[in-house]
Enzyme design. Structure first.
Site, short mmCIF file in Angstrom:
data_model
loop_
_atom_site.label_atom_id
_atom_site.label_comp_id
_atom_site.label_asym_id
_atom_site.label_seq_id
_atom_site.Cartn_x
_atom_site.Cartn_y
_atom_site.Cartn_z
N THR A 235 -34.97 -0.91 2.25
CA THR A 235 -34.08 -0.96 3.41
C THR A 235 -34.58 -0.17 4.61
O THR A 235 -34.40 -0.58 5.75
CB THR A 235 -32.70 -0.39 3.00
OG1 THR A 235 -32.19 -1.22 1.96
CG2 THR A 235 -31.71 -0.38 4.15
N SER B 96 -37.42 -3.32 -3.62
CA SER B 96 -37.88 -2.60 -4.82
C SER B 96 -37.38 -3.21 -6.11
O SER B 96 -37.85 -2.85 -7.19
CB SER B 96 -37.52 -1.12 -4.73
OG SER B 96 -36.16 -0.91 -5.03
N ASP C 103 -33.25 1.01 -4.97
CA ASP C 103 -32.79 0.41 -6.23
C ASP C 103 -33.61 0.86 -7.44
O ASP C 103 -33.06 1.09 -8.51
CB ASP C 103 -32.79 -1.12 -6.14
CG ASP C 103 -31.69 -1.64 -5.22
OD1 ASP C 103 -30.78 -0.85 -4.87
OD2 ASP C 103 -31.74 -2.82 -4.83
N THR D 134 -31.41 9.63 -10.81
CA THR D 134 -30.87 8.31 -11.08
C THR D 134 -30.12 7.87 -9.82
O THR D 134 -29.56 8.71 -9.11
CB THR D 134 -29.96 8.37 -12.33
OG1 THR D 134 -29.60 7.07 -12.72
CG2 THR D 134 -28.71 9.20 -12.14
N GLN E 49 -25.70 7.54 -22.82
CA GLN E 49 -25.29 6.69 -21.70
C GLN E 49 -24.35 7.44 -20.73
O GLN E 49 -23.95 6.91 -19.71
CB GLN E 49 -24.66 5.38 -22.18
CG GLN E 49 -23.50 5.53 -23.13
CD GLN E 49 -23.03 4.18 -23.68
OE1 GLN E 49 -21.97 3.73 -23.29
NE2 GLN E 49 -23.78 3.56 -24.55
N1 ASP Z 1 -32.68 -3.60 -2.31
C1 ASP Z 1 -33.25 -2.48 -1.60
C2 ASP Z 1 -34.47 -1.99 -2.36
O1 ASP Z 1 -34.34 -1.28 -3.31
C3 ASP Z 1 -32.25 -1.40 -1.42
C4 ASP Z 1 -32.79 -0.18 -0.72
O2 ASP Z 1 -33.82 -0.15 -0.12
O3 ASP Z 1 -32.10 0.82 -0.71
O4 ASP Z 1 -35.58 -2.32 -1.99
#
Ligand code: ASP
Length: 342
Positions: free
Chosen positions: A14, A59, A91, A167, A278
């Site tokens: 993002t 990602s 992600d 995490t 978990q």
């Molecule tokens: N879907 C995006 C990624 O992980 C979300 C982000 O960048 O925060 O590439």
């Protein structure tokens, strides 16, 4: 005085995305103009160079081959730069940072992962602060000229965390990452305060890259109503070399005969089973309850307070470098990169 040099590596995510005017979805854009986008970076007495992965990816598409590419890139520029900032989607950032912590041996320079929840071109972006503080952290040195944080870390929402302890726990807020079982390595307020006692010091080994990863690992999240067929498919699958059991609470799983028989069968066939909780925080202790003890007696290794992301990366690495089940079991239960507290 020689200026510190930082390499900014954009892998995707993002932070460098723009809205597609037609589909209205976020898509990666060419990041080579990052220094124009964040002119604040030029105010540091630093040399900041940018490297763009082509194509940048969301990602969710990251693969171990990308981790190795990233490690090789850092290896090839290791002597030219004082620190590295990896811009990455949120992600899977915790997986990638965990993996890099094992792929590198003898790291003595900072490798700081960061990203953002809002694209850098948007007025309320969290990307600028994340990026600027990450650069400052990657360049920070003590009075002897040694890097203050010579490990793989994630900077996000004003906190610097050990990469393999993190995490992603919130898909919306700016504090998207947690490090539930390890205190932050630094807090950024008016000043950046480093928690020196928490920061790993270099092992003293020469810096090297260990690219062999074996991904024949699966994750089984235990839940009420889990069926024998599903458990068997995962634990006894032909392709599987190791399974992470995501268990209840302090490491507990059903005590029913078919379940524990399946675990025993998997262990007898040479598979490596590891118990992680978990719960978002806390640790596995297989001596507290009968249901945990059964797993220990069946030959399941203890993951202590590992995150699932870390254990997956650690297993990829350990299986990639050895076939010796006993050695792998010992290493799983040993903090190799500050990844668990035993
Ligand atoms: N879907 C995006 C990624 O992980 C979300 C982000 O960048 O925060 O590439």
């Amino acid at each position: 005085m020689v200026k510190s040099a930082i390499l900014l590596i954009y892998t995707g995510g993002t932070i460098g995305m723009k809205k597609d005017p037609v589909t209205q979805t976020l898509r990666p854009f060419d990041f080579s103009g990052i220094l124009d986008e964040v002119p604040e970076l030029q105010k540091f007495a630093l040399k900041v160079d940018a490297y763009n992965f082509d194509p940048p990816i969301d990602s969710s598409d990251v693969e171990p081959s990308r981790w190795v590419e990233l490690a090789r890139l850092i290896e090839s520029r290791y002597d030219q730069y004082d620190g590295f900032v990896v811009l990455h989607g949120t992600d899977t950032m915790a997986y990638s940072a965990s993996a890099l912590s094992y792929i590198f041996d003898g790291l003595s320079k900072p490798v700081v992962f960061t990203g953002s929840q809002l694209p850098i071109g948007v007025a309320r972006t969290d990307g600028k602060e994340n990026l600027i503080s990450s650069v400052e952290i990657a360049a920070a040195k003590d009075s002897d000229g040694r890097a203050i944080v010579p490990e793989v870390s994630i900077y996000f929402g004003s906190k610097l965390m050990r990469g393999n302890r993190t995490t992603k726990y919130d898909s919306e807020c700016f504090e998207a990452f947690a490090s539930p079982n390890c205190p932050p390595l630094a807090d950024a307020g008016i000043n950046i305060r480093y928690a020196s006692k928490e920061i790993l010091q270099p092992s003293g080994h020469p810096f090297s890259v260990h690219p062999s990863l074996d991904t024949r690992v699966s994750i089984l999240k235990i839940h009420p109503g889990i069926t024998p067929g599903i458990v068997r498919n995962i634990l006894l699958g032909e392709e599987t070399r190791a399974v992470i059991l995501e268990t209840f609470g302090a490491g507990n799983a059903p005590s029913r005969g078919w379940f524990i028989d399946c675990v025993r069968q998997a262990v007898a066939s040479g598979k490596i089973l590891v118990n992680v909780t978990q719960c978002p925080a806390g640790r596995v202790d297989m001596d507290i309850y009968e249901t945990g003890k059964q797993l220990k007696e069946a030959g399941v290794f203890c993951g202590y307070d590992s995150t699932t992301e870390n254990m997956l990366a650690k297993l990829f690495h350990l299986l990639g470098v050895s076939d010796d089940r006993e050695w792998i079991g010992r290493m799983i239960q040993t903090p190799l990169r500050g990844d668990i507290t035993v």
